[in-house]
Scaffold this motif. Structure first.
Motif, PDB file in Angstrom:
ATOM      1  N   LEU A 237       2.177  10.623  -2.196  1.00 40.79           N
ATOM      2  CA  LEU A 237       1.094  10.173  -1.503  1.00 40.79           C
ATOM      3  C   LEU A 237       0.180   9.194  -2.005  1.00 40.79           C
ATOM      4  CD1 LEU A 237      -0.363  10.599   1.294  1.00 40.79           C
ATOM      5  CD2 LEU A 237      -1.614  12.452   0.518  1.00 40.79           C
TER       6      LEU A 237
ATOM      7  N   SER B 102      -0.270   5.316  -0.617  1.00 41.27           N
ATOM      8  CA  SER B 102      -1.689   4.919   0.122  1.00 41.27           C
ATOM      9  C   SER B 102      -1.760   3.591  -0.252  1.00 41.27           C
ATOM     10  CB  SER B 102      -2.555   5.867  -0.564  1.00 41.27           C
ATOM     11  OG  SER B 102      -2.275   7.409  -0.163  1.00 41.27           O
ATOM     12  N   THR B 103      -2.015   2.982   1.045  1.00 42.83           N
ATOM     13  CA  THR B 103      -2.642   1.599   0.788  1.00 42.83           C
ATOM     14  C   THR B 103      -4.179   1.565   0.838  1.00 42.83           C
ATOM     15  OG1 THR B 103      -2.273   1.113   3.196  1.00 42.83           O
ATOM     16  CG2 THR B 103      -0.611   0.573   1.803  1.00 42.83           C
ATOM     17  N   ASP B 104      -4.746   2.552   1.435  1.00 38.53           N
ATOM     18  CA  ASP B 104      -6.385   2.531   1.734  1.00 38.53           C
ATOM     19  C   ASP B 104      -6.806   3.061   0.359  1.00 38.53           C
ATOM     20  OD1 ASP B 104      -8.637   4.564   2.924  1.00 38.53           O
ATOM     21  OD2 ASP B 104      -8.748   2.545   3.334  1.00 38.53           O
ATOM     22  N   ASP B 105      -7.931   2.730  -0.212  1.00 42.56           N
ATOM     23  CA  ASP B 105      -8.507   3.114  -1.252  1.00 42.56           C
ATOM     24  C   ASP B 105      -9.038   4.704  -1.119  1.00 42.56           C
ATOM     25  OD1 ASP B 105      -8.017   0.875  -2.808  1.00 42.56           O
ATOM     26  OD2 ASP B 105     -10.065  -0.101  -2.380  1.00 42.56           O
ATOM     27  N   GLY B 106      -9.569   4.769  -0.024  1.00 40.77           N
ATOM     28  CA  GLY B 106     -10.170   6.216   0.503  1.00 40.77           C
ATOM     29  C   GLY B 106      -9.219   7.344   0.228  1.00 40.77           C
ATOM     30  N   THR B 107      -7.930   6.914   0.941  1.00 39.13           N
ATOM     31  CA  THR B 107      -6.824   7.999   0.964  1.00 39.13           C
ATOM     32  C   THR B 107      -6.198   8.139  -0.328  1.00 39.13           C
ATOM     33  OG1 THR B 107      -6.459   7.274   3.281  1.00 39.13           O
ATOM     34  CG2 THR B 107      -4.658   8.325   2.135  1.00 39.13           C
ATOM     35  N   ARG B 108      -6.228   7.062  -1.172  1.00 46.43           N
ATOM     36  CA  ARG B 108      -5.593   7.125  -2.482  1.00 46.43           C
ATOM     37  C   ARG B 108      -6.567   8.260  -3.381  1.00 46.43           C
ATOM     38  NH1 ARG B 108      -5.484   2.243  -3.430  1.00 46.43           N
ATOM     39  NH2 ARG B 108      -3.312   1.791  -3.043  1.00 46.43           N
ATOM     40  N   THR B 109      -7.765   7.851  -3.336  1.00 46.87           N
ATOM     41  CA  THR B 109      -8.740   8.826  -4.043  1.00 46.87           C
ATOM     42  C   THR B 109      -8.562  10.278  -3.507  1.00 46.87           C
ATOM     43  OG1 THR B 109     -10.415   6.852  -4.197  1.00 46.87           O
ATOM     44  CG2 THR B 109     -11.152   8.978  -4.542  1.00 46.87           C
ATOM     45  N   GLN B 110      -8.553  10.502  -2.414  1.00 47.16           N
ATOM     46  CA  GLN B 110      -8.270  11.788  -2.036  1.00 47.16           C
ATOM     47  C   GLN B 110      -7.101  12.342  -2.105  1.00 47.16           C
ATOM     48  OE1 GLN B 110      -8.675  11.896   2.379  1.00 47.16           O
ATOM     49  NE2 GLN B 110     -11.123  11.721   2.415  1.00 47.16           N
ATOM     50  N   ALA B 111      -5.835  11.451  -2.316  1.00 44.94           N
ATOM     51  CA  ALA B 111      -4.610  11.962  -2.971  1.00 44.94           C
ATOM     52  C   ALA B 111      -4.704  12.188  -4.402  1.00 44.94           C
ATOM     53  CB  ALA B 111      -3.567  10.912  -2.297  1.00 44.94           C
TER      54      ALA B 111
END
Length: 472
Positions: free
Chosen positions: A280, A284-293
């Motif tokens: 994940l 993830s291409t979105d910074d917010g999604t990557r941070t949560q992952a």
């Protein structure tokens, strides 16, 4: 409308009910005082001996009293018969004071009188009274005043003899016989006490081999106790102990199997979840999604570490460290330090050996868990810039870092499960040092913590196998 009771206004019935329950509740039972089976048996046996001796003394005294009466009465009768057989010439001269004075002074316990047909005294012993002992008495024995008098009349009625013994003398003789019986008992009571004490101690010594065997065994040794050369009365007790040991061994084996199976079952789903979290993060291409992952990945790593520690703790608490075999601390340290390859390559972790290797008695797997936790604790809480040194010196295995350390007052709390030190220690699970302390106690070692070490910094943990600590 709320259905909950108003504790402020309507709590009186509940309070009264609680008070009634408290009054009905039984008071805590006080612990029963300790008592000694040896002392109890000694008292009871001695009491039984005294009772039996008293009964025997009473029966013997009664028989002795009756037999002595019979013998003494027979002696009185024999004396009276001899007096009646005296020739008349022996009675022709009356006993005068001059004749009585011819006798040597002596104690006279038996007195006699010889009377003629008119009840006049014709012969008497020196201590006999000048008047008849028992006037008008029929033939036979009967008490008369202070005397026990036997009266015997000749067949022709011309002569009468009375032979007497003082009641005090006869009773004194009886009491002396009974007194000897009771006196012997009193004299032998201390001897009987000591003899019983010695015999009971010899009897209880037969329990000592089983007790010594059980006391000298390591805690992990749950083999049945030997029932050879033990009394028959002890064998049921030993059979019960052996049954208990077998049940304990079964429970420990079950707990170890559960810990191993749980570790295997948990590692697979946690590893799968971590792999999905890594994918994940990469996808993830979105910074917010990557941070949560990434946050999820960190939490999974922490959960994996916590689960590993809990399973290790369960394994340790089940008694894995109670196993005994020779362990080379140098070899153990080399094997464990090699597992931290990154820290070793960077120079953050070093191994030092001082003096010759001295084998210790323990379980290599359990000691490996302990050393691994100490190194992990030092690397994690000492900081990325700290230097960690593992030292093997004789029977001591030490892990020291030059990090910020902890306050000395907090050292005793660090071995409690889930207690953490300040600062970086908040990131840990609080189980590492608790496991190390348990393993140390089970291995017959002692965990010694020191902080600060030098210049107000540093933390040191030492496993000392040369201490007098017994396996716990």
């Amino acid at each position: 409308m709320s259905a909950e009771p108003d504790l402020a206004s309507g709590g009186a019935p509940a309070t009264r009910a609680l008070g009634r329950l408290r009054r009905r509740a039984p008071a805590a039972a006080l612990p029963a005082p300790a008592w000694s089976l040896h002392a109890q048996l000694r008292r009871r046996l001695l009491s039984l001996l005294v009772v039996l001796w008293l009964l025997a003394a009473g029966a013997t005294g009664a028989g002795l009293w009756a037999r002595t009466d019979e013998v003494l009465d027979s002696a009185l009768k024999e004396t009276a018969e001899r007096l009646l057989m005296l020739p008349e010439a022996a009675l022709a001269t009356p006993d005068t004071a001059a004749r009585q004075g011819m006798l040597r002074p002596h104690d006279e316990f038996i007195v006699y009188q010889v009377q003629d047909a008119q009840a006049g005294l014709v012969l008497r012993s020196s201590s006999a009274p000048p008047t008849a002992l028992d006037p008008g008495a029929p033939d036979g024995v009967r008490p008369a005043g202070d005397w026990l008098v036997l009266t015997l009349t000749a067949q022709d009625g011309r002569r009468r003899a009375q032979v007497a013994e003082t009641l005090a003398h006869r009773h004194a003789g009886m009491r002396a016989g009974v007194g000897w019986l009771l006196g012997t008992l009193l004299a032998l009571l201390p001897v009987a006490w000591l003899a019983m004490d010695w015999l009971l101690r010899r009897g209880f010594d037969s329990l000592e081999p089983a007790r010594r065997e059980l006391a000298q065994r390591p805690l992990h040794d749950l083999r049945p106790l030997s029932v050879q050369q033990v009394p028959v009365e002890l064998q049921p007790w030993l059979a019960t102990v052996n049954s208990l040991l077998a049940r304990v061994a079964g429970l420990i084996d079950s707990e170890r199997a559960f810990a191993a199976n749980t570790a295997h079952e948990l590692r697979t789903p946690l590893a799968a979840a971590r792999a999905q979290a890594q994918r994940l993060v990469q996808a993830s291409t979105d910074d917010g999604t990557r941070t949560q992952a990434q946050s999820l990945l960190r939490q999974l790593d922490r959960l994996t570490g916590l689960a590993t520690r809990l399973l290790q703790l369960a394994r340790v608490e089940s008694g894995v460290a109670l196993q005994r075999e020779p362990v080379d601390l140098v070899q153990l340290a080399v094997l464990v330090v090699d597992e931290f390859a990154e820290a070793t390559r960077s120079g953050q972790l070093q191994l030092q050996v001082r003096g010759p290797s001295v084998p210790v008695s323990g379980d290599i797997d359990a000691l490996g868990i302990a050393l691994r936790n100490l190194i992990d604790n030092a690397l994690k809480h000492g900081g990325s810039a700290s230097q960690v040194v593992v030292t093997v010196a004789g029977q001591q295995l030490a892990v020291q870092d030059d990090g910020p350390g902890v306050a000395p007052a907090l050292l005793p709390t660090l071995v409690r499960p889930f207690d953490r030190g300040p600062g970086h220690a908040l990131q840990g699970s609080g189980l590492g040092l608790a496991m190390v302390d348990t393993i140390a106690r089970q291995s017959g070692a002692q965990l010694q913590l020191q902080s600060p070490v030098a210049d107000g910094r540093g933390f040191a943990a030492v496993l000392d196998f040369g201490s007098d600590t017994q396996p716990g």
